[in-house]
Scaffold this motif. Structure first.
Motif, PDB file in Angstrom:
ATOM      1  N   VAL A  67       0.864  -1.184   0.000  1.00  0.00           N
ATOM      2  CA  VAL A  67       0.000   0.000   0.000  1.00  0.00           C
ATOM      3  C   VAL A  67       0.893   1.224   0.000  1.00  0.00           C
ATOM      4  CG1 VAL A  67      -1.725   1.304   1.308  1.00  0.00           C
ATOM      5  CG2 VAL A  67      -1.827  -1.183   1.265  1.00  0.00           C
ATOM      6  N   PHE A  68       0.556   2.214  -0.829  1.00  0.00           N
ATOM      7  CA  PHE A  68       1.291   3.471  -0.899  1.00  0.00           C
ATOM      8  C   PHE A  68       0.325   4.604  -0.594  1.00  0.00           C
ATOM      9  CE2 PHE A  68       2.840   7.199  -3.262  1.00  0.00           C
ATOM     10  CZ  PHE A  68       4.075   7.354  -2.653  1.00  0.00           C
ATOM     11  N   ILE A  69       0.766   5.542   0.251  1.00  0.00           N
ATOM     12  CA  ILE A  69      -0.030   6.733   0.581  1.00  0.00           C
ATOM     13  C   ILE A  69       0.816   7.952   0.225  1.00  0.00           C
ATOM     14  CG2 ILE A  69      -1.208   8.020   2.394  1.00  0.00           C
ATOM     15  CD1 ILE A  69      -1.563   5.323   3.851  1.00  0.00           C
ATOM     16  N   PRO A  70       0.460   8.676  -0.853  1.00  0.00           N
ATOM     17  CA  PRO A  70       1.267   9.828  -1.268  1.00  0.00           C
ATOM     18  C   PRO A  70       1.203  10.983  -0.274  1.00  0.00           C
ATOM     19  CG  PRO A  70      -0.635   9.551  -2.724  1.00  0.00           C
ATOM     20  CD  PRO A  70      -0.680   8.448  -1.730  1.00  0.00           C
ATOM     21  N   SER A  71       2.320  11.726  -0.195  1.00  0.00           N
ATOM     22  CA  SER A  71       2.365  12.926   0.639  1.00  0.00           C
ATOM     23  C   SER A  71       2.257  14.187  -0.214  1.00  0.00           C
ATOM     24  CB  SER A  71       3.660  12.955   1.456  1.00  0.00           C
ATOM     25  OG  SER A  71       4.777  12.912   0.592  1.00  0.00           O
ATOM     26  N   GLY A  93      -2.674  11.582   0.968  1.00  0.00           N
ATOM     27  CA  GLY A  93      -3.535  10.879   1.904  1.00  0.00           C
ATOM     28  C   GLY A  93      -4.371   9.769   1.309  1.00  0.00           C
ATOM     29  N   GLU A  94      -4.570   9.767  -0.017  1.00  0.00           N
ATOM     30  CA  GLU A  94      -5.311   8.673  -0.633  1.00  0.00           C
ATOM     31  C   GLU A  94      -4.425   7.421  -0.610  1.00  0.00           C
ATOM     32  OE1 GLU A  94      -8.368  10.403  -3.829  1.00  0.00           O
ATOM     33  OE2 GLU A  94      -6.285  10.513  -4.476  1.00  0.00           O
ATOM     34  N   ARG A 135       5.006   3.778   2.217  1.00  0.00           N
ATOM     35  CA  ARG A 135       4.474   2.515   1.738  1.00  0.00           C
ATOM     36  C   ARG A 135       4.815   1.396   2.698  1.00  0.00           C
ATOM     37  NH1 ARG A 135       8.176  -0.563  -2.404  1.00  0.00           N
ATOM     38  NH2 ARG A 135      10.163   0.461  -2.061  1.00  0.00           N
ATOM     39  N   SER A 136       3.991   0.367   2.627  1.00  0.00           N
ATOM     40  CA  SER A 136       4.265  -0.865   3.354  1.00  0.00           C
ATOM     41  C   SER A 136       4.332  -1.968   2.314  1.00  0.00           C
ATOM     42  CB  SER A 136       3.177  -1.151   4.384  1.00  0.00           C
ATOM     43  OG  SER A 136       1.941  -1.373   3.737  1.00  0.00           O
TER      44      SER A 136
END
Length: 190
Positions: A67-71, A93-94, A135-136
């Protein structure tokens, strides 16, 4: 009188029922000019930095889920390079579930399968440098996912983006699919 990049096309009709008929619901009109599509449509925020010559590594790929969450706001591309068309954006945040990681020309790219059945790519950062989010590498479903409505969104478009049923999405937010939603409103996805 017609789309300059689509010879002979004079009329275009949109239907929200395209999925029922097995049609492709994605129409990319970004970058349409009198001469067809431009290489770089002027759209969203571009990747903030470029890799230095020292950070460019050989091209590699990894079968990795996560999972990736952009800054920052990042472009969604049709390939793993900035020369490919930008077809949308991910806002800070998405969340994005990816199934493959590519290192290409010094950038780290994630591939994901969109609701349309096509692969799309987003740049995660510069190899050995700046990261454009967090990301994880092993996916564990978040306990709750929320989405902030933007101008032009509908239950249908949001449901398709997250792979959920639009009726369930509306119901989970105490609404019907005919209810109005407003920019800035937060919707519970799952």
């Amino acid at each position: 009188s017609y789309f300059p990049s689509l010879p002979g096309v004079a009329v275009w009709q949109f239907t929200s029922m395209h999925a029922v008929g097995g049609l492709d619901g994605n129409v990319d009109l970004l970058g349409v000019t009198d001469n067809g599509y431009s290489k770089q449509p002027a759209q969203a925020t571009t990747v903030p930095s470029t890799p230095s010559q020292g950070s460019v590594s050989s091209d590699t790929d990894y079968a990795q889920n996560g999972v990736f969450i952009p800054s920052v706001t990042l472009n969604i591309r049709t390939g793993d390079d900035t020369s490919y068309a930008s077809i949308g954006t991910y806002a800070p945040g998405e969340s994005l579930m990816y199934d493959h990681i590519y290192i290409h020309n010094g950038y780290v790219w994630a591939r994901y399968l969109s609701y349309s059945g096509r692969y799309h790519y987003i740049c995660l950062g510069v190899m050995g440098g700046e990261s454009y989010g967090s990301r994880s590498s092993s996916y564990s479903a978040p306990s709750h996912t929320y989405y902030t409505v933007r101008s032009g969104d509908s239950f249908w478009s949001i449901a398709n983006k997250y792979g959920v049923n639009m009726y369930t999405l509306a119901s989970n937010n105490s609404k019907s699919i005919n209810s109005l939603i407003y920019p800035g409103e937060s919707l519970y996805i799952k």
